[in-house]
Write an enzyme that holds these catalytic residues in place. Structure first.
Site, PDB file in Angstrom:
ATOM      1  N   ASP A 103      -2.870  -6.481  -7.338  1.00  0.00           N
ATOM      2  CA  ASP A 103      -3.755  -6.774  -6.217  1.00  0.00           C
ATOM      3  C   ASP A 103      -2.962  -7.392  -5.065  1.00  0.00           C
ATOM      4  O   ASP A 103      -2.559  -8.556  -5.127  1.00  0.00           O
ATOM      5  CB  ASP A 103      -4.857  -7.728  -6.692  1.00  0.00           C
ATOM      6  CG  ASP A 103      -5.849  -8.080  -5.592  1.00  0.00           C
ATOM      7  OD1 ASP A 103      -5.763  -7.489  -4.488  1.00  0.00           O
ATOM      8  OD2 ASP A 103      -6.713  -8.945  -5.835  1.00  0.00           O
ATOM      9  N   SER A 137       1.565   3.756  -2.322  1.00  0.00           N
ATOM     10  CA  SER A 137       1.445   4.862  -3.278  1.00  0.00           C
ATOM     11  C   SER A 137       0.672   6.059  -2.761  1.00  0.00           C
ATOM     12  O   SER A 137       0.580   7.080  -3.451  1.00  0.00           O
ATOM     13  CB  SER A 137       0.780   4.361  -4.564  1.00  0.00           C
ATOM     14  OG  SER A 137      -0.526   3.864  -4.282  1.00  0.00           O
ATOM     15  N   GLU A 142      -2.706   0.725  -8.879  1.00  0.00           N
ATOM     16  CA  GLU A 142      -3.014   1.985  -9.538  1.00  0.00           C
ATOM     17  C   GLU A 142      -3.409   1.765 -10.998  1.00  0.00           C
ATOM     18  O   GLU A 142      -3.084   0.740 -11.585  1.00  0.00           O
ATOM     19  CB  GLU A 142      -1.804   2.927  -9.459  1.00  0.00           C
ATOM     20  CG  GLU A 142      -1.359   3.276  -8.045  1.00  0.00           C
ATOM     21  CD  GLU A 142      -2.387   4.074  -7.271  1.00  0.00           C
ATOM     22  OE1 GLU A 142      -3.308   4.647  -7.913  1.00  0.00           O
ATOM     23  OE2 GLU A 142      -2.276   4.148  -6.032  1.00  0.00           O
ATOM     24  N   GLY A 189      -1.043   8.328   0.948  1.00  0.00           N
ATOM     25  CA  GLY A 189      -1.219   8.501   2.385  1.00  0.00           C
ATOM     26  C   GLY A 189      -0.025   8.062   3.195  1.00  0.00           C
ATOM     27  O   GLY A 189       1.132   8.357   2.888  1.00  0.00           O
ATOM     28  N   TYR A 190      -0.319   7.319   4.269  1.00  0.00           N
ATOM     29  CA  TYR A 190       0.745   6.889   5.170  1.00  0.00           C
ATOM     30  C   TYR A 190       1.617   5.806   4.555  1.00  0.00           C
ATOM     31  O   TYR A 190       2.779   5.656   4.939  1.00  0.00           O
ATOM     32  CB  TYR A 190       0.139   6.419   6.494  1.00  0.00           C
ATOM     33  CG  TYR A 190      -0.194   7.581   7.400  1.00  0.00           C
ATOM     34  CD1 TYR A 190       0.802   8.198   8.153  1.00  0.00           C
ATOM     35  CD2 TYR A 190      -1.483   8.079   7.485  1.00  0.00           C
ATOM     36  CE1 TYR A 190       0.518   9.279   8.969  1.00  0.00           C
ATOM     37  CE2 TYR A 190      -1.776   9.165   8.299  1.00  0.00           C
ATOM     38  CZ  TYR A 190      -0.771   9.755   9.040  1.00  0.00           C
ATOM     39  OH  TYR A 190      -1.054  10.829   9.832  1.00  0.00           O
ATOM     40  N   TYR A 222     -16.032   6.201  13.242  1.00  0.00           N
ATOM     41  CA  TYR A 222     -14.737   5.590  12.962  1.00  0.00           C
ATOM     42  C   TYR A 222     -14.415   4.481  13.964  1.00  0.00           C
ATOM     43  O   TYR A 222     -14.670   3.299  13.687  1.00  0.00           O
ATOM     44  CB  TYR A 222     -13.622   6.649  12.932  1.00  0.00           C
ATOM     45  CG  TYR A 222     -12.367   6.086  12.303  1.00  0.00           C
ATOM     46  CD1 TYR A 222     -12.209   6.110  10.925  1.00  0.00           C
ATOM     47  CD2 TYR A 222     -11.374   5.493  13.064  1.00  0.00           C
ATOM     48  CE1 TYR A 222     -11.083   5.557  10.333  1.00  0.00           C
ATOM     49  CE2 TYR A 222     -10.245   4.949  12.490  1.00  0.00           C
ATOM     50  CZ  TYR A 222     -10.106   4.979  11.120  1.00  0.00           C
ATOM     51  OH  TYR A 222      -8.995   4.412  10.545  1.00  0.00           O
ATOM     52  N   GLY A 240       0.833  -1.192   0.000  1.00  0.00           N
ATOM     53  CA  GLY A 240       0.000   0.000   0.000  1.00  0.00           C
ATOM     54  C   GLY A 240       0.867   1.240   0.000  1.00  0.00           C
ATOM     55  O   GLY A 240       0.725   2.128   0.834  1.00  0.00           O
ATOM     56  N   ALA A 269      -5.822   0.327   2.393  1.00  0.00           N
ATOM     57  CA  ALA A 269      -7.200   0.792   2.554  1.00  0.00           C
ATOM     58  C   ALA A 269      -7.906   0.510   1.240  1.00  0.00           C
ATOM     59  O   ALA A 269      -7.551   1.073   0.202  1.00  0.00           O
ATOM     60  CB  ALA A 269      -7.237   2.278   2.875  1.00  0.00           C
ATOM     61  N   LYS A 325     -10.210  -2.282  12.662  1.00  0.00           N
ATOM     62  CA  LYS A 325      -8.970  -1.892  13.324  1.00  0.00           C
ATOM     63  C   LYS A 325      -8.729  -2.728  14.589  1.00  0.00           C
ATOM     64  O   LYS A 325      -7.594  -3.084  14.905  1.00  0.00           O
ATOM     65  CB  LYS A 325      -9.003  -0.409  13.676  1.00  0.00           C
ATOM     66  CG  LYS A 325      -9.070   0.519  12.470  1.00  0.00           C
ATOM     67  CD  LYS A 325      -7.874   0.366  11.557  1.00  0.00           C
ATOM     68  CE  LYS A 325      -7.898   1.362  10.420  1.00  0.00           C
ATOM     69  NZ  LYS A 325      -6.766   1.165   9.475  1.00  0.00           N
TER      70      LYS A 325
END
Length: 404
Positions: free
Chosen positions: A115, A54, A79, A56-57, A243, A52, A145, A252
């Protein structure tokens, strides 16, 4: 070569095109803002896998790992390529820019597009670790995400949802009209029904993270002392109903339970460790989809200003703890906490006061709306300082080649 003058076209917080030059500059700015680099000789850094990578975090983890910890290894994301009618996704362009930075820094980093939930991708990564990186993986950072996941064993496809649990939730939310004028509205979201919770946990919980560890361990690729971290968020009581206490929160919680089980196992088998890293608030493509989060983040910026800690600095701190450059600081649940700056009583009291009085008429005085709007646009390469948006730009940027 397809060259176009690109202007932002959006539906709410979702933009239809991305700007390659803006995305490249954004990555360069993140690289520059990351704390001083580690003194790691070229080719001698630890081998890491970022899943993951590419946005955000996950993007911050990749850049901070390259600069702060001197990692080499593999980054995985999913992407879309450019077409005649549309640009590539922003993550495509950010990945191309990150690959150039890694190459210039002398870090052997392979970027894979596909994937991450599939066994085919797990096999491809394992083969690369074995054949290109000496057969031993030192670190794995998991930052996925996704809206859905297909289980590679059963073939079942699960879909995640953003819903409260137990009863409907009504919350304030921030929207912008087509002219960029802000409005504070009330948004009501119905409660989770049927198997909504189970579906969301199947996508966003720890099942795939554990499958990655299973797969790599089964190939004998985990180095002694191997460490893995899954990136998470807790956030404020103001957003908890949607959330942390909602369907995403259930996922989470499952992620954290998975970390505890993996930690025991890795400690026993390779002297390793598994943790979740709880990060602070940021404007990301994922967070803007959650009702209330946009308003909360804008108000938080209004309170803290430059005191907000950007993702790349947070992830630099994570790498310091994972590599032993800084002491491992865990809370009572065994989580690394990078969100202390956000959740102090003083900050949360100030944000809560602004939340209570936030209306369409008052929001401009309470939140940093110019910053928030610009942050959303920067996710897609727009509003990045130093870019001439009147100039045509090449949109057919190739995916990084890893064969050389």
């Amino acid at each position: 070569m397809n060259r176009r003058v690109l202007t932002p076209r959006n539906r709410g917080f979702l933009f239809l095109d991305s700007h390659p030059a803006g995305c490249r500059q954004l990555v360069a700015d993140m690289w520059q803002s990351c704390p001083a680099p580690a003194d790691v000789p070229e080719g001698a850094g630890p081998v890491a896998l970022v899943i993951g990578s590419s946005a955000g975090y996950g993007l911050a983890a990749t850049l901070a790992g390259l600069k702060r910890a001197g990692i080499r290894g593999i980054a995985v994301s999913f992407e879309k390529a450019p077409t005649e009618r549309r640009t590539a996704t922003a993550g495509w362009y950010r990945t191309a820019a990150t690959a150039d930075i890694a190459r210039a820094a002398g870090r052997d980093m392979v970027f894979l597009n596909g994937d991450a939930f599939s066994d085919a991708m797990k096999d491809q990564v394992a083969d690369l670790v074995e054949q290109r990186f000496g057969g031993r993986l030192d670190y794995l950072v998991y930052s996925v995400a996704a809206p859905r996941r297909t289980d590679p064993v059963t073939g079942a496809t699960y879909a995640s949802v953003l819903k409260p649990i137990g009863r409907a939730n009504r919350t304030k939310t921030l929207v912008f009209d087509d002219e960029g004028v802000p409005e504070v509205r009330e948004a009501e979201t119905g409660p989770a029904e049927g198997d909504d919770v189970e579906q969301t946990v199947a996508v966003m919980g720890g099942a795939d993270w554990e499958r990655w560890i299973d797969h790599l361990a089964g190939r004998g690729l985990l180095a002694n002392g191997f460490a893995t971290a899954a990136l998470s968020y807790i956030g404020s009581s103001l957003t908890a109903a949607m959330y942390r206490q909602g369907t995403i929160g259930a996922a989470k919680a499952h992620l954290e339970a998975t970390a505890r089980a993996l930690n025991e196992r890795l400690d026993r088998t390779v002297g390793g460790r598994a943790v979740t890293s709880v990060n602070g608030a940021a404007v990301t493509q994922s967070s803007t989809a959650i009702p209330g989060i946009a308003l909360y983040t804008g108000l938080l910026r209004g309170v803290l200003g430059e005191g907000m800690v950007p993702p790349v600095r947070q992830l630099a701190a994570l790498w310091d703890q994972l590599t032993g450059a800084a002491p491992l600081a865990l809370d009572d649940e065994g989580r690394i906490r990078l969100d202390a700056w956000e959740l102090t009583d003083e900050v949360q009291t100030a944000v809560a006061g602004r939340w209570e009085t936030a209306t369409t008429d008052t929001i401009a005085d309470l939140a940093d709306l110019d910053w928030f709007r610009a942050e959303v646009r920067r996710l897609y390469g727009f509003s990045v300082p130093g870019i001439d948006y009147t100039a045509a730009v090449a949109t057919d940027v190739p995916w990084p080649d890893h064969t050389s």
